[in-house]
Design an enzyme around this catalytic site. Structure first.
Site, mmCIF file in Angstrom:
data_model
loop_
_atom_site.group_PDB
_atom_site.id
_atom_site.type_symbol
_atom_site.label_atom_id
_atom_site.label_comp_id
_atom_site.label_asym_id
_atom_site.label_seq_id
_atom_site.Cartn_x
_atom_site.Cartn_y
_atom_site.Cartn_z
ATOM 1 N N ASP A 231 1.009 -1.165 -0.016
ATOM 2 C CA ASP A 231 -0.219 -0.280 -0.005
ATOM 3 C C ASP A 231 0.996 1.239 0.155
ATOM 4 O OD1 ASP A 231 -2.366 1.519 0.280
ATOM 5 O OD2 ASP A 231 -2.208 1.681 2.420
ATOM 6 N N ASP B 273 0.102 5.039 1.274
ATOM 7 C CA ASP B 273 0.071 6.040 2.360
ATOM 8 C C ASP B 273 -0.119 4.929 3.792
ATOM 9 O OD1 ASP B 273 0.075 8.273 0.673
ATOM 10 O OD2 ASP B 273 -2.215 7.892 0.311
#
Length: 187
Positions: A10, A12
């Site tokens: 991922d 953030d």
């Protein structure tokens, strides 16, 4: 180069500190351990693939062009440190979004596995040889749905005495994923 394994990340909260809807490089702060993790994964023959919901686009906070410009800069920062991001898949919709008709439940928006399946097709991945690092349960759910068996949920504030669910391993830092990769490839 055909590689049947990938490290899915991922963005953030895994690659950078999640300040919420980050789209400018002056607000993009790398998590220091990410560079070593990516370098080790690359050296072991893993593709490094980012799978990220970017609902800020759908909400009108920033544009696709803003996101792509930041992504190019981010990839260059990895290259400067002898790392590599092979691909960045992103989903711009948001359930309350103004752009894209507010479609928040697309096949690509996590927890749906569309970005993983696209990567599988594009890079001829064997999902059984892949792993995912996320900071949200939607990351984990998408990986489960895609058949990615090894999943890490980064939660720096957790107590190490908390029990770990069977669907994923809770980690306090990315160093644990780096050690995991080094250990499985030493055997």
């Amino acid at each position: 180069m055909r590689v049947g394994k990938a490290l899915f990340l991922d963005r953030d909260g895994v690659i950078n500190i999640d300040y919420g809807y980050v789209y400018k490089k002056q607000n993009f702060v790398f998590i220091p351990e990410i560079f070593r993790l990516v370098n080790v994964a690359c050296s072991l023959g893993y593709r490094v693939i980012v799978v990220t919901n970017q609902g800020g686009i759908g909400l009108g906070y920033y544009s696709v062009e803003d996101f792509l410009k930041l992504s190019d800069w981010m990839k260059t920062e990895f290259e400067k440190r002898n790392g590599r991001i092979d691909e960045i898949y992103f989903e711009p919709s948001h359930p309350r979004g103004l752009i894209g008709g507010g479609l928040g439940d697309t096949a690509f928006r996590k927890p749906n596995p569309g970005m993983f399946f696209q990567a599988k097709q594009d890079y001829e991945l064997e999902m059984k040889n892949c792993l995912m690092v996320g900071d949200n349960l939607t990351d984990i759910e998408a990986a489960v749905r895609a058949g990615v068996p090894t999943r890490f949920l980064i939660k720096p504030e957790i107590s190490t005495s908390e029990p770990t669910p069977t669907e994923y391993t809770i980690i306090k830092s990315l160093d644990k994923v780096t050690r995991y990769l080094e250990n499985i490839n030493d055997n």
